[in-house]
Design an enzyme around this catalytic site. Structure first.
Site, PDB file in Angstrom:
ATOM      1  N   ASP A  29       0.869  -1.166   0.000  1.00  0.00           N
ATOM      2  CA  ASP A  29       0.000   0.000   0.000  1.00  0.00           C
ATOM      3  C   ASP A  29       0.916   1.229   0.000  1.00  0.00           C
ATOM      4  O   ASP A  29       1.835   1.313   0.815  1.00  0.00           O
ATOM      5  CB  ASP A  29      -0.868  -0.023   1.261  1.00  0.00           C
ATOM      6  CG  ASP A  29      -1.981   0.997   1.251  1.00  0.00           C
ATOM      7  OD1 ASP A  29      -1.733   2.144   0.814  1.00  0.00           O
ATOM      8  OD2 ASP A  29      -3.085   0.669   1.691  1.00  0.00           O
ATOM      9  N   ILE A  30       0.689   2.168  -0.909  1.00  0.00           N
ATOM     10  CA  ILE A  30       1.563   3.349  -0.974  1.00  0.00           C
ATOM     11  C   ILE A  30       1.224   4.385   0.093  1.00  0.00           C
ATOM     12  O   ILE A  30       1.984   5.315   0.316  1.00  0.00           O
ATOM     13  CB  ILE A  30       1.584   4.010  -2.375  1.00  0.00           C
ATOM     14  CG1 ILE A  30       0.198   4.491  -2.774  1.00  0.00           C
ATOM     15  CG2 ILE A  30       2.187   3.069  -3.396  1.00  0.00           C
ATOM     16  CD1 ILE A  30       0.214   5.410  -3.970  1.00  0.00           C
ATOM     17  N   GLU A  88     -12.732   2.168  -0.414  1.00  0.00           N
ATOM     18  CA  GLU A  88     -11.789   3.114  -1.007  1.00  0.00           C
ATOM     19  C   GLU A  88     -11.631   2.932  -2.517  1.00  0.00           C
ATOM     20  O   GLU A  88     -11.556   3.895  -3.255  1.00  0.00           O
ATOM     21  CB  GLU A  88     -10.395   2.975  -0.371  1.00  0.00           C
ATOM     22  CG  GLU A  88     -10.376   2.857   1.119  1.00  0.00           C
ATOM     23  CD  GLU A  88     -10.534   1.427   1.621  1.00  0.00           C
ATOM     24  OE1 GLU A  88     -10.494   0.464   0.833  1.00  0.00           O
ATOM     25  OE2 GLU A  88     -10.720   1.267   2.831  1.00  0.00           O
ATOM     26  N   VAL A  89     -11.535   1.695  -2.960  1.00  0.00           N
ATOM     27  CA  VAL A  89     -11.307   1.377  -4.371  1.00  0.00           C
ATOM     28  C   VAL A  89     -12.344   0.324  -4.769  1.00  0.00           C
ATOM     29  O   VAL A  89     -12.495  -0.669  -4.063  1.00  0.00           O
ATOM     30  CB  VAL A  89      -9.872   0.822  -4.590  1.00  0.00           C
ATOM     31  CG1 VAL A  89      -9.655   0.409  -6.037  1.00  0.00           C
ATOM     32  CG2 VAL A  89      -8.832   1.851  -4.161  1.00  0.00           C
ATOM     33  N   HIS A  93     -10.110  -6.075  -2.283  1.00  0.00           N
ATOM     34  CA  HIS A  93      -8.748  -6.127  -1.760  1.00  0.00           C
ATOM     35  C   HIS A  93      -8.766  -6.445  -0.270  1.00  0.00           C
ATOM     36  O   HIS A  93      -9.656  -6.033   0.461  1.00  0.00           O
ATOM     37  CB  HIS A  93      -7.969  -4.835  -2.026  1.00  0.00           C
ATOM     38  CG  HIS A  93      -8.612  -3.583  -1.549  1.00  0.00           C
ATOM     39  ND1 HIS A  93      -9.734  -3.041  -2.131  1.00  0.00           N
ATOM     40  CD2 HIS A  93      -8.278  -2.746  -0.544  1.00  0.00           C
ATOM     41  CE1 HIS A  93     -10.064  -1.919  -1.516  1.00  0.00           C
ATOM     42  NE2 HIS A  93      -9.193  -1.726  -0.525  1.00  0.00           N
ATOM     43  N   HIS A  95      -6.508  -6.155   3.153  1.00  0.00           N
ATOM     44  CA  HIS A  95      -5.393  -5.472   3.794  1.00  0.00           C
ATOM     45  C   HIS A  95      -4.705  -6.455   4.731  1.00  0.00           C
ATOM     46  O   HIS A  95      -5.364  -7.071   5.575  1.00  0.00           O
ATOM     47  CB  HIS A  95      -5.884  -4.288   4.639  1.00  0.00           C
ATOM     48  CG  HIS A  95      -6.532  -3.197   3.873  1.00  0.00           C
ATOM     49  ND1 HIS A  95      -5.843  -2.081   3.449  1.00  0.00           N
ATOM     50  CD2 HIS A  95      -7.811  -3.036   3.455  1.00  0.00           C
ATOM     51  CE1 HIS A  95      -6.674  -1.269   2.814  1.00  0.00           C
ATOM     52  NE2 HIS A  95      -7.871  -1.828   2.793  1.00  0.00           N
TER      53      HIS A  95
END
Length: 130
Positions: A29-30, A88-89, A93, A95
């Site tokens: 994760d950036i 978020e997206v 996904h 985490h």
């Protein structure tokens, strides 16, 4: 329109990829909660985790387990926390968050801003766990 994760999968934008197989990919994760925060993503673009085919969902979790075990081997933490939020997206996904305290997986706190060099170093460290 392709999600940002699909663009990473297609190598249209860069990412620190930790691992991938034919169906799934894991990358840093950036904007992590803590150093070593990894996203595990199916390559097939699906918005909601419970809309996934049962086999694909099982494969995603088994892939996440492999990544988490590599993280356990290489990151100093108490354990790897798991969260699926999905707001978020619009692409499923998971985490994987290295935990020392419960607050390490608090998504309301400010995210870290790491340099590309720091991210590369963390990714290299985790890859050594495979």
């Amino acid at each position: 329109m392709a999600s940002i994760f699909t663009k990473i999968i297609n190598r249209e934008i860069p990412a620190q990829i930790i691992a991938e197989d034919e169906k799934n990919i894991a990358f840093l994760d950036i904007m992590p909660l803590v150093k070593g925060h990894v996203l595990v993503v199916p390559k097939k673009e699906v918005n909601y985790i419970f809309d996934m085919d049962s086999k694909d969902l099982a494969d995603l979790h088994l892939f996440a387990q492999k990544v988490a075990k590599a993280m356990d081997q290489t990151i100093k933490c108490t354990r790897i926390g798991v969260a699926v939020i999905g707001l978020e997206v619009p692409h499923v996904h998971i985490h994987l968050v290295p935990l020392k305290t419960m607050d390490d997986i608090n998504f309301t706190r400010p995210k870290l801003k790491l340099s590309s060099e720091e991210l590369a170093e963390i990714a290299d460290t985790i890859r050594k766990g495979f």
